[in-house]
Motif scaffolding. Sequence first.
Motif, mmCIF file in Angstrom:
data_model
loop_
_atom_site.group_PDB
_atom_site.id
_atom_site.type_symbol
_atom_site.label_atom_id
_atom_site.label_comp_id
_atom_site.label_asym_id
_atom_site.label_seq_id
_atom_site.Cartn_x
_atom_site.Cartn_y
_atom_site.Cartn_z
ATOM 1 N N THR A 82 0.915 -1.106 -0.053
ATOM 2 C CA THR A 82 -0.044 0.104 -0.095
ATOM 3 C C THR A 82 1.054 1.121 0.029
ATOM 4 N N VAL A 83 0.667 2.353 -1.031
ATOM 5 C CA VAL A 83 1.364 3.338 -0.998
ATOM 6 C C VAL A 83 0.362 4.352 -0.918
ATOM 7 N N TYR A 84 0.753 5.672 -0.302
ATOM 8 C CA TYR A 84 0.023 6.919 -0.652
ATOM 9 C C TYR A 84 0.889 7.540 -1.647
ATOM 10 N N GLY A 85 0.452 7.577 -2.846
ATOM 11 C CA GLY A 85 1.176 8.001 -4.057
ATOM 12 C C GLY A 85 0.795 7.410 -5.359
ATOM 13 N N PRO A 86 1.789 7.428 -6.356
ATOM 14 C CA PRO A 86 1.142 6.968 -7.674
ATOM 15 C C PRO A 86 1.310 5.627 -7.591
ATOM 16 N N ARG A 87 0.294 4.996 -8.628
ATOM 17 C CA ARG A 87 0.237 3.369 -8.699
ATOM 18 C C ARG A 87 1.706 2.845 -9.052
ATOM 19 N N GLU A 88 2.512 3.544 -9.806
ATOM 20 C CA GLU A 88 3.758 3.300 -10.268
ATOM 21 C C GLU A 88 4.592 2.639 -9.218
ATOM 22 N N ARG A 89 4.461 3.346 -7.998
ATOM 23 C CA ARG A 89 5.424 2.795 -6.815
ATOM 24 C C ARG A 89 5.000 1.334 -6.472
ATOM 25 N N VAL A 90 3.639 1.114 -6.674
ATOM 26 C CA VAL A 90 3.136 -0.351 -6.337
ATOM 27 C C VAL A 90 3.701 -1.549 -7.311
ATOM 28 N N ASP A 91 3.836 -0.891 -8.624
ATOM 29 C CA ASP A 91 3.854 -1.507 -9.645
ATOM 30 C C ASP A 91 5.565 -1.932 -9.837
ATOM 31 N N GLU A 92 6.265 -0.953 -9.411
ATOM 32 C CA GLU A 92 7.809 -1.094 -9.244
ATOM 33 C C GLU A 92 8.067 -2.082 -8.113
ATOM 34 N N ALA A 93 7.527 -1.959 -7.183
ATOM 35 C CA ALA A 93 7.702 -2.873 -5.933
ATOM 36 C C ALA A 93 7.464 -4.251 -6.327
ATOM 37 N N ALA A 94 6.478 -4.500 -6.965
ATOM 38 C CA ALA A 94 5.873 -5.899 -7.254
ATOM 39 C C ALA A 94 6.850 -6.577 -8.095
ATOM 40 N N GLU A 95 7.447 -5.545 -9.090
ATOM 41 C CA GLU A 95 8.584 -6.336 -10.223
ATOM 42 C C GLU A 95 9.808 -6.428 -9.175
ATOM 43 N N LEU A 96 10.029 -5.674 -8.100
ATOM 44 C CA LEU A 96 11.246 -5.902 -7.291
ATOM 45 C C LEU A 96 11.097 -7.222 -6.656
ATOM 46 N N ILE A 97 9.975 -7.511 -6.187
ATOM 47 C CA ILE A 97 9.735 -8.633 -5.691
ATOM 48 C C ILE A 97 9.914 -9.911 -6.479
ATOM 49 N N HIS A 98 9.578 -9.922 -7.613
ATOM 50 C CA HIS A 98 9.629 -10.952 -8.448
ATOM 51 C C HIS A 98 11.257 -11.081 -9.050
ATOM 52 N N ASP A 99 11.771 -10.199 -9.111
ATOM 53 C CA ASP A 99 13.103 -10.089 -9.495
ATOM 54 C C ASP A 99 14.065 -10.695 -8.239
ATOM 55 N N ALA A 100 13.680 -10.190 -6.984
ATOM 56 C CA ALA A 100 14.434 -10.876 -5.840
ATOM 57 C C ALA A 100 14.209 -12.312 -5.837
ATOM 58 N N GLU A 101 12.955 -12.658 -5.977
ATOM 59 C CA GLU A 101 12.464 -14.043 -6.068
ATOM 60 C C GLU A 101 13.320 -14.945 -7.004
#
Length: 332
Positions: free
Chosen positions: A37-56
């Motif tokens: 959850t972010v109070y800010g643009p949707r982009e931040r959530v999308d970037e985070a999801a990508e980072l999680i998949h990359d880390a995995e």
Amino acid sequence: MRRLPLLAAALALLLAGCVPTARSSTLFAMDTVMELTVYGPRERVDEAAELIHDAEGLLSVTAEGSDIALLNSAGEGEVHGETAALLARALEICALTDGALDITVYPLVRAWGFTTGEYRIPEDGEIEKLLEGVDYASVRLEDGAVTLPRGALLDLGAVAKGWTADLIAEGWREAGVKSGLINLGGNVMAVGSKPNGGDWVVGIRDPFSDGLVGAVSVRDAAVVTSGGYQRYFEEDGVRYCHIIDPQTGRPADSGLTSVTVIGAEGVLCDGLSTAVYVMGLDAAEELWRENAGFELALVTDEGEIYITEGLEDVFTPMDGYENTEIQVIRRG
Ligand code: ADP
Ligand code: MG
């Protein structure tokens, strides 16, 4: 004077415009449900999801082609910079906990069936044999080149989520996020404060029921819980949990059933939550007294609650624990 209500209304509208909208996402990764959850643009959530998949993709012990899987099959090799950085930090936490956290304990995690879900109780001889390879101190890491001791297999499962939360939080802060909550399967990282400026309130699950044992109010902090009630199997009335004591090669049974670690650094809190679960109350107290950077909230098998003194004003017991005496662990 008559203009005042109008002015106030205009001001309220302006202020409302300043509070960013919440963007959220739920995803399944690293074998658990995650919520961003972010109070800010949707982009931040999308970037985070990508980072999680990359880390995995880099860190998973089971995903074919991950740095860890490749290393485990070859016994040595080059890893990506991110993997090397986490490995270095993880080895420090192994040393800090005197091996209660040991990232080479994977052969035992696997033997007990915690990787596949095909649970079993290995024979004493098998445990003895597998323990010979367990020794984080023999892992060599130089400029991204890793060498494992004979018989050792790496598993960063005890620190990967905390590390990933750190990376997401860092990215969000750099992008100007003032308010966000990262929940990687109970591995929580609060970024900034709530949008209204108040503390984030993070619940700690009751190890004995569906409710909460309590909650902590935090800002810019990780809240990480390891519990024997999360993943386990039972045989002949005995419960075997997924955290292995690297001394015995058997599921940890230290008298603690839930360990929550709170601090600024997610990877440290994640590693320590696993380690303290192995160490038990007395060793945990000593570890806390000798080190800074984290606080503890512990629940024993008997349902007693212990907190370190830094949590005295931020921990609130809940759901039936309101009258439980809370024992405060102090420095002096
Ligand atoms: P979870 O990931 O379930 O929230 P933890 O952070 O405590 O819980 O990590 C547990 C995982 O770490 C296990 O599933 C196993 O892969 C690995 N592990 C188990 N015991 C140890 C240990 N003593 N040291 C390091 N890793 C461990
Ligand atoms: Mg952990």
